[in-house]
Design an enzyme around this catalytic site. Sequence first.
Site, mmCIF file in Angstrom:
data_model
loop_
_atom_site.group_PDB
_atom_site.id
_atom_site.type_symbol
_atom_site.label_atom_id
_atom_site.label_comp_id
_atom_site.label_asym_id
_atom_site.label_seq_id
_atom_site.Cartn_x
_atom_site.Cartn_y
_atom_site.Cartn_z
ATOM 1 N N CYS A 43 0.850 -1.182 -0.083
ATOM 2 C CA CYS A 43 0.056 0.029 -0.065
ATOM 3 C C CYS A 43 0.940 1.115 0.129
ATOM 4 O O CYS A 43 1.993 1.334 0.571
ATOM 5 C CB CYS A 43 -1.005 -0.009 1.269
ATOM 6 S SG CYS A 43 -2.130 1.451 1.218
ATOM 7 N N ASP A 45 0.367 3.616 1.786
ATOM 8 C CA ASP A 45 0.462 4.383 3.160
ATOM 9 C C ASP A 45 1.832 4.541 3.480
ATOM 10 O O ASP A 45 2.528 3.621 3.545
ATOM 11 C CB ASP A 45 -0.427 3.204 4.170
ATOM 12 C CG ASP A 45 -0.653 3.864 5.458
ATOM 13 O OD1 ASP A 45 -1.813 3.906 5.716
ATOM 14 O OD2 ASP A 45 0.467 4.469 6.291
ATOM 15 N N ARG A 47 3.182 4.765 6.435
ATOM 16 C CA ARG A 47 3.703 3.978 7.712
ATOM 17 C C ARG A 47 4.054 2.642 7.403
ATOM 18 O O ARG A 47 4.370 1.749 8.132
ATOM 19 C CB ARG A 47 2.396 3.817 8.421
ATOM 20 C CG ARG A 47 1.826 5.326 8.851
ATOM 21 C CD ARG A 47 0.383 5.155 9.702
ATOM 22 N NE ARG A 47 -0.378 4.796 8.875
ATOM 23 C CZ ARG A 47 -1.837 4.648 8.999
ATOM 24 N NH1 ARG A 47 -2.036 4.957 10.519
ATOM 25 N NH2 ARG A 47 -2.752 4.019 8.246
ATOM 26 N N HIS A 99 -2.252 -3.995 4.898
ATOM 27 C CA HIS A 99 -2.009 -3.742 6.279
ATOM 28 C C HIS A 99 -3.472 -3.152 7.021
ATOM 29 O O HIS A 99 -4.466 -2.753 6.331
ATOM 30 C CB HIS A 99 -0.929 -2.510 6.378
ATOM 31 C CG HIS A 99 -1.605 -1.323 5.744
ATOM 32 N ND1 HIS A 99 -2.093 -0.031 6.502
ATOM 33 C CD2 HIS A 99 -1.822 -0.751 4.708
ATOM 34 C CE1 HIS A 99 -2.724 0.876 5.891
ATOM 35 N NE2 HIS A 99 -2.456 0.373 4.631
ATOM 36 N N CYS A 102 -6.256 0.489 7.164
ATOM 37 C CA CYS A 102 -5.760 0.836 5.616
ATOM 38 C C CYS A 102 -7.126 1.960 5.479
ATOM 39 O O CYS A 102 -8.045 1.603 5.345
ATOM 40 C CB CYS A 102 -5.627 -0.268 4.774
ATOM 41 S SG CYS A 102 -5.338 0.366 3.042
HETATM 42 CO CO CO Z 1 -3.478 1.400 3.103
#
Ligand code: CO
Length: 212
Positions: A43, A45, A47, A99, A102
């Site tokens: 992803c 993302d 993090r 994750h 999300c």
């Molecule tokens: Co995500």
Amino acid sequence: MPDFVSKLLENNRNWVKNKLQTDPDFFNNLSSRHEPQLLWIGCSDARVPANQITGTKPGDVFVHRNISNMVVHTDMNLLSVLSYAVEVLQVKHIIVCGHYQCGGIRAAMSNTSFGLIDNWLRHVKDVYRLHLSELEAIKDENLRYNRLAELNVMQQVYNLCKTSIVQSAWQKGEFPYIHGWVYDVHDGILKDLDVTFNSHHPLPDLYKFDGI
Ligand code: CO
């Protein structure tokens, strides 16, 4: 230049200095070859950075990231990365890593329109629909988000297995192994969802290509 961006360039100079102090040949070695063993599909993302969470180094991981770690078989970007990874780099493993927490999964489970991205997230809604009864039986909303994150990873693993790129490689040998993982932003732990494949046998017959 804004301070934030200047700081990035300063960080870079410090990083180069530190690398050269520990290994004067670090960049010479890196620039002479590109032979990652692993394709990571994760992803976007911020993090979930592939290298940091797996303790790998520059040069170790070929990375593709998009919102909610999707494998969409009409996505030229994904297909180009996959083709290069499998046919040229000949990676041994492909990991689809989703994750928990999300935002894409959360958005897909809502009835809110977020603009253009609704079209991308519809693929996640389709995964929800495939597992409707299991997901609707989960009363706790966060647990339902988390379970959809897992089911979505599994679906993307199957989507990889269905590509002619991967099936063609399997007709020539045992690689690549395809894995589905999920990362917990709360504790940093990666979980193997135990959906590892290196043959098209588990797929419904309709998706198996002959003689490619
Ligand atoms: Co995500």
